[in-house]
Design an enzyme around this catalytic site. Structure first.
Site, PDB file in Angstrom:
ATOM      1  N   PRO A   1       0.810  -1.231   0.015  1.00 36.36           N
ATOM      2  CA  PRO A   1      -0.190  -0.123  -0.064  1.00 36.36           C
ATOM      3  C   PRO A   1       0.838   1.321  -0.240  1.00 36.36           C
ATOM      4  O   PRO A   1       0.746   1.932   1.026  1.00 36.36           O
ATOM      5  CB  PRO A   1      -1.006  -0.164   1.281  1.00 36.36           C
ATOM      6  CG  PRO A   1       0.064  -0.857   2.260  1.00 36.36           C
ATOM      7  CD  PRO A   1       0.650  -1.796   1.403  1.00 36.36           C
ATOM      8  N   CYS A   2       1.425   1.559  -1.113  1.00 36.53           N
ATOM      9  CA  CYS A   2       2.148   2.802  -1.438  1.00 36.53           C
ATOM     10  C   CYS A   2       1.098   4.083  -1.251  1.00 36.53           C
ATOM     11  O   CYS A   2       1.818   5.107  -1.003  1.00 36.53           O
ATOM     12  CB  CYS A   2       2.929   2.977  -2.437  1.00 36.53           C
ATOM     13  SG  CYS A   2       2.184   2.574  -4.184  1.00 36.53           S
ATOM     14  N   HIS A   3      -0.072   3.665  -1.471  1.00 37.81           N
ATOM     15  CA  HIS A   3      -1.115   4.754  -1.276  1.00 37.81           C
ATOM     16  C   HIS A   3      -1.297   5.527   0.089  1.00 37.81           C
ATOM     17  O   HIS A   3      -1.885   6.586   0.414  1.00 37.81           O
ATOM     18  CB  HIS A   3      -2.411   4.474  -1.900  1.00 37.81           C
ATOM     19  CG  HIS A   3      -3.261   3.286  -1.084  1.00 37.81           C
ATOM     20  ND1 HIS A   3      -2.436   1.806  -1.377  1.00 37.81           N
ATOM     21  CD2 HIS A   3      -3.996   3.098  -0.234  1.00 37.81           C
ATOM     22  CE1 HIS A   3      -3.416   1.086  -0.468  1.00 37.81           C
ATOM     23  NE2 HIS A   3      -4.231   1.776   0.134  1.00 37.81           N
TER      24      HIS A   3
END
Lengths: 256, 191
Positions: free
Chosen positions: A160-162
């Protein structure tokens, strides 16, 4: 009819191998990936996989194979998802947590693996900054490299780079556009309107007058504070001079 | 058909980095293997399975070979040795199955090779060629297909089939003669 006529006729039987045969072969030897389309947060996703685990994710669209190759550098052909992988993948997409999902990290540098593993520790719907990730992995000087590693994440959504934002808390860029980043965070329960309002007002930390702890604004502990008890801080110094110590869960003291 | 120089370069690449070069090997030899296996196997689907299995075995074997062995490998006859072995064992399995089916049910319920996707003309040409090639002995059929469909040199065919070059040439020649007679007869039948 001469022997040469027969030979000519035989020559004409030479044909091209079907593309599907070549693709199936290279998928079986692990040189190209398979992909399947799955429902997930904020839409459907094309998920590439091979014997080593999940290798790529892009939003499902008109050219999934092309989009996956652009993101992962590996070719992928549509194929059936093995049952075991299907179960852990469905669970990871539903919960926002990796769980037992196997990940193909072969294309990643050791540093990128470290960064993405750290990102995967951020709970769904919460945000941490590039600087926070850099300090957590003991590379406090490496915020920019962290940003690059996250931008090149071949397996967004699942890794989850978001959940990594600019240091002021604003949502920042995303491979699939900042609207998609916001939609993913909202699907995970982030109140983006409220969060961005705090960002706008310069609020970087939240505390409560009932405890002596301060948090990052999206930390689940901060979200529980009622309006009545809420204290807003712009700097760590302000929080600490109010007698607060950093939350153990979101570790705000390491925030850049 | 590929030139002589290209496969040598491919050997070096395979020896250096198997996983990097293997897709090139597949791209390079898939057409030849498929063209030939299709005339030695009963149907399209069987041919595709056999070619895929050939590459899988080749990949596993290359993974177990040292760089020296890979560099000195003659890729084309080596791949065809694997492919022909697979064709032979598939034929044995099929023969057993057909016998069992024949014993169980007396009449024609056996499944036919699947060429359903092919259009009628292609399908009928498939059937015509299958009938023609079925009329040849296994040795002749193999030699004819490898020589004139796949375009392998006689020396390679001899190596692959384990028969002397002279015998191989004779196999091809007799096979062609017989095909010519069969095709001439078809011509007369039509008139």
């Amino acid at each position: 009819m001469t022997n040469n006529d027969v030979i000519t006729a035989l020559n004409e039987l030479a044909t091209s191998a079907p593309d599907a045969l070549i693709d199936r072969t290279l998928a079986a030897t692990g040189h190209i990936d398979h992909y399947a389309i799955l429902d997930g947060p904020a839409g459907s996703w094309a998920v590439a996989f091979n014997d080593h685990g999940v290798s790529g994710v892009v939003p499902a669209g008109s050219d999934d194979a092309g989009a996956l190759e652009a993101r992962t550098g590996r070719r992928a052909v549509h194929g059936a998802l093995p049952t075991r992988l299907a179960r852990s993948l469905e669970r990871a997409l539903r919960t926002g947590r990796l769980g037992a999902l196997p990940i193909d990290t072969r294309s990643m540098s050791a540093f990128q693996v470290q960064v993405l593993e750290k990102a995967a520790e951020i709970p769904p719907g919460e945000l941490r900054s590039y600087g926070w990730v850099a300090r957590e992995i003991d590379r406090p000087e490496a915020s920019r490299a962290v940003g690059t590693a996250l931008a090149r994440n071949p397996i967004p959504v699942l890794l989850p780079c978001h959940r990594v934002s600019r240091s002021d808390g604003s949502i920042g860029n995303y491979a699939f556009g900042s609207d998609m980043k916001r939609a993913l965070l909202e699907a995970e329960g982030l109140d983006a309107t409220r969060h961005l309002d705090e960002v706008q007002r310069g609020v970087r930390y939240l505390g409560t007058d009932t405890t002596n702890v301060y948090c990052l604004p999206t930390c689940r502990h901060a979200r529980r504070i009622t309006a009545h008890h809420r204290q807003e801080f712009r700097t760590i110094q302000a929080a600490e001079s109010a007698g607060k110590r950093p939350c153990q869960a979101c570790r705000p003291a390491v925030a850049a | 058909m590929t030139t002589r120089a290209a496969p040598r370069r491919l050997n070096a690449r395979l020896a250096r980095d198997l996983d990097d070069a293997f897709p090139t090997l597949v791209e390079e030899f898939a057409d030849g293997l498929y063209s030939g296996v299709r005339r030695l196997a009963p149907g399209r689907a069987d041919a595709e399975d056999l070619v895929q299995e050939t590459f899988l075995r080749a990949y596993r074997a290359l993974g177990s070979y040292g760089p020296e062995r890979i560099r000195s490998l003659k890729l084309s006859p080596w791949l065809w040795t694997i492919a022909l072995n697979l064709c032979r064992s598939a034929a044995r399995r099929r023969a057993r199955r057909v016998t069992e089916v024949a014993l169980e049910a007396a009449s024609g319920t056996a499944t036919s090779p699947d060429d359903t996707a092919a259009d009628a003309v292609t399908a009928s040409m498939e059937a015509v060629w299958r009938r023609r090639l079925d009329a040849l002995s296994t040795a002749q059929r193999t030699a004819v297909v490898l020589r004139h469909v796949v375009d392998l040199p006689y020396a390679d065919i001899a190596e692959v089939t384990g028969r002397p070059v002279g015998t191989t040439k004779a196999d091809v020649h007799r096979g062609i003669e017989q095909l010519r007679r069969l095709m001439a007869d078809e011509h007369t039948d039509q008139e």
